[in-house]
Design a protein around this motif. Structure first.
Motif, mmCIF file in Angstrom:
data_model
loop_
_atom_site.group_PDB
_atom_site.id
_atom_site.type_symbol
_atom_site.label_atom_id
_atom_site.label_comp_id
_atom_site.label_asym_id
_atom_site.label_seq_id
_atom_site.Cartn_x
_atom_site.Cartn_y
_atom_site.Cartn_z
ATOM 1 N N ALA A 37 -0.833 3.878 -9.616
ATOM 2 C CA ALA A 37 -2.084 3.353 -9.067
ATOM 3 C C ALA A 37 -1.783 2.725 -7.711
ATOM 4 C CB ALA A 37 -2.680 2.313 -10.002
ATOM 5 N N VAL A 38 -2.526 3.146 -6.711
ATOM 6 C CA VAL A 38 -2.303 2.653 -5.346
ATOM 7 C C VAL A 38 -3.627 2.206 -4.744
ATOM 8 C CG1 VAL A 38 -1.474 3.224 -3.034
ATOM 9 C CG2 VAL A 38 -0.365 4.247 -5.039
ATOM 10 N N VAL A 39 -3.633 0.999 -4.203
ATOM 11 C CA VAL A 39 -4.770 0.504 -3.428
ATOM 12 C C VAL A 39 -4.228 0.123 -2.057
ATOM 13 C CG1 VAL A 39 -6.581 -1.221 -3.240
ATOM 14 C CG2 VAL A 39 -5.885 -0.402 -5.497
ATOM 15 N N MET A 40 -4.848 0.674 -1.014
ATOM 16 C CA MET A 40 -4.380 0.375 0.340
ATOM 17 C C MET A 40 -5.566 0.258 1.289
ATOM 18 S SD MET A 40 -2.979 4.004 1.849
ATOM 19 C CE MET A 40 -2.059 4.468 0.395
ATOM 20 N N ASN A 41 -5.307 -0.340 2.409
ATOM 21 C CA ASN A 41 -6.274 -0.375 3.502
ATOM 22 C C ASN A 41 -6.595 1.069 3.889
ATOM 23 O OD1 ASN A 41 -7.478 -0.528 6.093
ATOM 24 N ND2 ASN A 41 -6.417 -2.448 6.540
ATOM 25 N N ASN A 42 -7.854 1.414 3.892
ATOM 26 C CA ASN A 42 -8.263 2.787 4.170
ATOM 27 C C ASN A 42 -7.840 3.264 5.563
ATOM 28 O OD1 ASN A 42 -9.602 5.077 3.013
ATOM 29 N ND2 ASN A 42 -11.295 4.762 4.436
ATOM 30 N N ASP A 43 -7.547 2.324 6.464
ATOM 31 C CA ASP A 43 -7.123 2.690 7.814
ATOM 32 C C ASP A 43 -5.831 3.492 7.821
ATOM 33 O OD1 ASP A 43 -9.298 1.277 8.734
ATOM 34 O OD2 ASP A 43 -8.143 -0.433 9.471
ATOM 35 N N TYR A 44 -5.021 3.346 6.759
ATOM 36 C CA TYR A 44 -3.723 4.012 6.728
ATOM 37 C C TYR A 44 -3.755 5.351 5.997
ATOM 38 C CZ TYR A 44 -2.353 -0.769 7.843
ATOM 39 O OH TYR A 44 -2.240 -2.010 8.413
ATOM 40 N N TRP A 45 -4.944 5.777 5.570
ATOM 41 C CA TRP A 45 -5.025 6.995 4.766
ATOM 42 C C TRP A 45 -4.965 8.261 5.617
ATOM 43 C CZ3 TRP A 45 -4.161 8.923 0.270
ATOM 44 C CH2 TRP A 45 -4.710 10.149 -0.091
ATOM 45 N N GLU A 46 -5.935 8.453 6.451
ATOM 46 C CA GLU A 46 -6.051 9.713 7.188
ATOM 47 C C GLU A 46 -4.955 9.841 8.242
ATOM 48 O OE1 GLU A 46 -9.426 12.344 9.577
ATOM 49 O OE2 GLU A 46 -9.966 10.441 8.639
ATOM 50 N N GLY A 47 -4.253 10.961 8.176
ATOM 51 C CA GLY A 47 -3.175 11.213 9.116
ATOM 52 C C GLY A 47 -1.854 10.622 8.710
ATOM 53 N N TYR A 48 -1.831 9.872 7.617
ATOM 54 C CA TYR A 48 -0.607 9.255 7.117
ATOM 55 C C TYR A 48 -0.402 9.628 5.648
ATOM 56 C CZ TYR A 48 -1.045 6.414 11.358
ATOM 57 O OH TYR A 48 -1.159 6.002 12.651
ATOM 58 N N PHE A 49 -1.050 8.877 4.785
ATOM 59 C CA PHE A 49 -0.820 9.069 3.357
ATOM 60 C C PHE A 49 -1.469 10.330 2.810
ATOM 61 C CE2 PHE A 49 0.710 4.841 3.730
ATOM 62 C CZ PHE A 49 1.692 4.756 2.741
ATOM 63 N N ASP A 50 -2.565 10.757 3.396
ATOM 64 C CA ASP A 50 -3.177 11.993 2.909
ATOM 65 C C ASP A 50 -2.216 13.165 3.053
ATOM 66 O OD1 ASP A 50 -3.378 11.900 5.710
ATOM 67 O OD2 ASP A 50 -5.246 13.037 5.746
ATOM 68 N N ILE A 51 -1.422 13.173 4.106
ATOM 69 C CA ILE A 51 -0.466 14.254 4.343
ATOM 70 C C ILE A 51 0.647 14.232 3.294
ATOM 71 C CG2 ILE A 51 1.255 15.143 5.968
ATOM 72 C CD1 ILE A 51 -0.566 14.034 8.221
ATOM 73 N N VAL A 52 1.176 13.038 3.015
ATOM 74 C CA VAL A 52 2.257 12.912 2.031
ATOM 75 C C VAL A 52 1.762 13.271 0.632
ATOM 76 C CG1 VAL A 52 3.803 11.274 0.905
ATOM 77 C CG2 VAL A 52 3.549 11.234 3.365
ATOM 78 N N ILE A 53 0.591 12.797 0.273
ATOM 79 C CA ILE A 53 0.038 13.089 -1.051
ATOM 80 C C ILE A 53 -0.188 14.590 -1.213
ATOM 81 C CG2 ILE A 53 -1.933 12.744 -2.584
ATOM 82 C CD1 ILE A 53 -0.108 10.298 -2.317
#
Length: 210
Positions: free
Chosen positions: A160-176
């Motif tokens: 389960a991961v909760v993060m600031n949405n600012d870090y999602w697009e272009g960062y974590f979405d790619i890794v996931i």
């Protein structure tokens, strides 16, 4: 007196970020209340939705690890949500963990910092539930660190991961996406919700370890 201009966003390196948490540990929770931080609460609200939608029940008596445990706020939510099993902590800040330790939540503490190119001392394939609230960012616990956290979960375990949405697009979405393509994980729940803190939205994920 709390200096609300002294924020983690001023840190430029992992070492600076660790120094920030060492420095502000004593009033960390008060600072979070001042910015209306609700990351842990959002996580456990989403846990109920995840379980209802998928039929996957995270064992309340299983082994958990709280990644970036801080002063134990997420650990407190774990216990309130009925988790009675072992809950370990990954927390590099001594001053933060000294506060968490007083709450009697955690069984073991790992003091490693997450790194994209070095394993921590946490056992692989060990935990039923891996939780991280408000930890991942683009300064220290970057998207490159995420595969290491996935390593902690056993086959069939939930992250389960909760993060600031600012870090999602272009960062974590790619890794996931990459980990899904490699058949390491399956994304079972993915939402963007308001109310993370002040004007920030949260990205909430529940992942199944294959």
């Amino acid at each position: 007196m709390i200096d609300y201009n002294d924020t983690v966003y001023n840190a430029k390196t992992p070492a600076e970020e660790l120094g920030y948490y060492e420095r502000i540990a004593g009033h960390y929770e008060e600072k979070l209340r001042g910015i209306n931080y609700l990351g842990s609460e959002l996580c456990f609200k989403a846990l109920k939705e995840f379980e209802e939608k998928t039929g996957i029940i995270v064992p309340r008596d299983g082994k958990c690890i709280d990644v970036g445990a801080g002063t134990g706020m997420s650990g407190e939510e774990l216990r309130r949500a009925g988790f009675t099993g072992v809950v370990d902590a990954l927390e590099p800040s001594d001053n933060m963990y000294s506060i968490a330790e007083q709450k009697g939540i955690y069984s073991n503490r790992y003091s490693d910092m997450l790194s994209p190119d070095k394993e921590t001392s946490v056992a692989a394939n060990w935990y039923d539930f891996v939780i991280s609230c408000g930890v991942f960012n683009n300064r220290s616990a970057t998207s490159g660190c995420f595969p290491e956290v996935v390593r902690f979960a056993k086959k069939g375990g939930i992250l389960a991961v909760v993060m600031n949405n600012d870090y999602w697009e272009g960062y974590f979405d790619i890794v996931i996406k990459s980990l899904e393509e490699e058949k390491v994980i399956q994304v079972k729940y993915l939402e963007s919700v308001d109310g993370y803190c002040d004007d920030k939205a949260a990205r909430i994920l529940f992942l199944y370890k294959l």
